[in-house]
Design an enzyme around this catalytic site. Structure first.
Site, PDB file in Angstrom:
ATOM      1  N   GLY A  81      31.770  34.884  51.233  1.00  0.00           N
ATOM      2  CA  GLY A  81      32.942  35.291  50.473  1.00  0.00           C
ATOM      3  C   GLY A  81      32.565  36.115  49.269  1.00  0.00           C
ATOM      4  N   GLY A  83      34.605  37.845  45.562  1.00  0.00           N
ATOM      5  CA  GLY A  83      35.820  37.898  44.763  1.00  0.00           C
ATOM      6  C   GLY A  83      35.688  38.892  43.638  1.00  0.00           C
ATOM      7  N   ILE A  85      34.674  38.694  40.608  1.00  0.00           N
ATOM      8  CA  ILE A  85      33.511  38.716  39.718  1.00  0.00           C
ATOM      9  C   ILE A  85      32.246  38.166  40.362  1.00  0.00           C
ATOM     10  CG2 ILE A  85      34.781  38.716  37.541  1.00  0.00           C
ATOM     11  CD1 ILE A  85      34.535  35.698  37.476  1.00  0.00           C
ATOM     12  N   VAL A  88      29.622  34.822  47.108  1.00  0.00           N
ATOM     13  CA  VAL A  88      29.225  33.466  47.486  1.00  0.00           C
ATOM     14  C   VAL A  88      28.460  33.509  48.794  1.00  0.00           C
ATOM     15  CG1 VAL A  88      30.031  31.151  48.090  1.00  0.00           C
ATOM     16  CG2 VAL A  88      31.189  32.436  46.298  1.00  0.00           C
ATOM     17  N   LYS A 103      27.134  30.645  44.378  1.00  0.00           N
ATOM     18  CA  LYS A 103      27.890  31.763  43.811  1.00  0.00           C
ATOM     19  C   LYS A 103      26.988  32.530  42.851  1.00  0.00           C
ATOM     20  CE  LYS A 103      32.166  31.326  42.370  1.00  0.00           C
ATOM     21  NZ  LYS A 103      33.355  30.996  41.547  1.00  0.00           N
ATOM     22  N   ASP A 199      46.364  29.449  39.884  1.00  0.00           N
ATOM     23  CA  ASP A 199      46.009  30.314  41.017  1.00  0.00           C
ATOM     24  C   ASP A 199      46.040  29.569  42.343  1.00  0.00           C
ATOM     25  OD1 ASP A 199      45.409  32.773  42.099  1.00  0.00           O
ATOM     26  OD2 ASP A 199      43.249  32.556  41.872  1.00  0.00           O
TER      27      ASP A 199
END
Length: 433
Positions: A81, A83, A85, A88, A103, A199
């Site tokens: 994954g 995102g 910032i 992962v 991460k 979120d």
């Protein structure tokens, strides 16, 4: 991402979907955000020592020892994954069978984009957590340029991907109740710590190997002051019983009237009065002017720019339940502007799909456009858990309940030896976002 993956992949961070963009405006409060990145580190710290929250879960768990000692002991198996910032990876530790989600964050890149605070504060939030439906930060590593978080790996992917695999692309009501109940307990715990999540969406709810959930991705979270108090229950039919260290999660469903009468005979009026108390740990004083969240999940008060507090989490819980039951969100428009317009001005409508009266009533209560009228806005999760939709849920023993679906073991063949993206040993090198 706290350890989850891209849609359809497992991990223990959440990923930001390209179709549901996060927006962050100018904040007038101290915003506590999440993180990602990439690289190695010499300085390592076990997470339990800083925040104190995770230390209670160390006993007998070999992952703590496996995660300590430095990033060089980890082998990156695959990227699961990415995102706003960071990135992962699924990682293995040489000499043992443990797998982790790592991460990785590039400090220079984050500083250039003025998002370094998000990485720093997510780590502090993760260090403070000790809850079965929230991530465990086993360790973190830092160098001058990079920061890494080592968390548990969730092989079941996220609820968005799981929903897509369901018949008609939505969950049955019993399954939705199970997932919403566990998310509710996670939000309750966060609010008790003075953390407004902001979120919630299926992409940020990961599925552990046992089928239970883990909330992830704290890059938009807000920290604030909270004063937990005991108040008299609003209803004689329900109350909260608090037990020791389980105070944040083990709120027992109320006893029947017959049981109460027996208690009154045995213990007297003082015991009955105590049974009618409930713990309220809602940061009702939290205020933020930030424009943050995913468009389809934004609360009206955020869209209107009039400031918001902890009630936004209960709005997102209503959108979340709606999406699980009906396979879509209620206010989605042709574009982001249309979606925001609908959030503020369009009345709530339900599709023809079957859903119980209790489920629809709960959604209506959570999706009240005025936060002062929203279910949970004053007494938080203690109020929501009393709703008839959750009839039959044993809050104290929900961790022992059988999940709707147990994910199959992930198929992870040995990484191939290939030039380019992989190192000489066949494992991944860090990628930069």
């Amino acid at each position: 991402m706290a350890g989850g993956g891209e849609k359809g992949e497992g991990s223990s961070a959440s990923s930001s979907s390209s179709s549901s963009a996060k927006t962050s405006g100018k904040a007038v409060e101290s915003v506590w955000r999440g993180s990602f990145g990439s690289e190695v580190s010499e300085e390592s710290t076990s997470s339990g020592g800083g925040g104190g929250g995770a230390a209670g879960r160390r006993g007998g768990d070999g992952r703590w020892a496996a995660a300590a000692g430095g990033l060089s002991k980890f082998r990156l198996v695959k990227k699961v994954g990415s995102g706003d910032i960071g990135t992962v990876y699924l990682a293995e530790v040489a000499g043992c069978d443990w797998r982790f989600a790592v991460k990785v964050m590039d400090k220079r890149a984050l500083e250039g984009r003025k998002k370094l605070l998000r990485a720093q504060t997510e780590r502090e939030i993760l260090k403070s957590l000790d809850h079965p439906f929230l991530p465990t930060l086993f360790s973190h590593f830092d160098t001058e340029s990079f920061s890494c978080l080592v968390m548990e790996f969730c092989p079941g992917g996220d609820l968005h991907a799981l929903r897509q695999r369901q018949p008609h692309k939505h969950f049955s009501e019993p399954a939705a109740k199970f997932y919403v109940a566990e998310v509710l307990l996670a939000l309750e715990y966060l609010h008790m710590l003075g953390i407004v999540y902001r979120d919630l969406k299926p992409e940020n709810v990961l599925v552990r190997e046992d089928g239970h959930i883990m909330l992830s991705d704290f890059d938009l979270s807000l920290r604030c002051h909270v004063s937990p108090t005991l108040v008299r229950a609003a209803s004689l039919s329900t109350s909260a019983a608090v037990s020791g260290s389980c105070a944040a999660t083990c709120f027992l469903s109320k006893n029947t009237k017959n049981t109460k009468k027996k208690k009154k005979k045995k213990k007297g009026s003082e015991r009955e009065e105590a049974a009618l108390l409930e713990l309220v740990a809602e940061p009702t004083g939290a205020r933020s002017m930030s424009f943050v969240g995913t468009h389809e999940y934004l609360a009206p008060e955020i869209v209107r720019g009039e400031g918001h507090g902890s009630a936004v989490d209960w709005w997102t819980l209503g959108i979340f339940l709606y999406e699980l039951l009906f396979g879509r969100t209620p206010f989605k428009g042709a574009g982001n502007r249309a979606t925001l317009f609908n959030v503020v001005g369009q009345p709530l409508k339900f599709p023809a799909a079957e859903a119980s009266v209790a489920a629809r009533d709960l959604i209506r209560g959570l999706l009240a456009k005025e936060p002062g009228h929203r279910l949970g806005g004053k007494r938080g999760a203690a109020e929501i858990k009393q709703h008839p939709f959750f009839h039959g849920v044993n809050w104290a023993l929900i961790r022992c309940a059988t999940p709707p679906e147990i994910p199959p073991p992930p198929a992870l063949p040995p990484p191939p030896r290939a030039a380019g993206a992989r190192g000489d040993d066949g494992y991944l090198d860090f990628e930069f976002f």
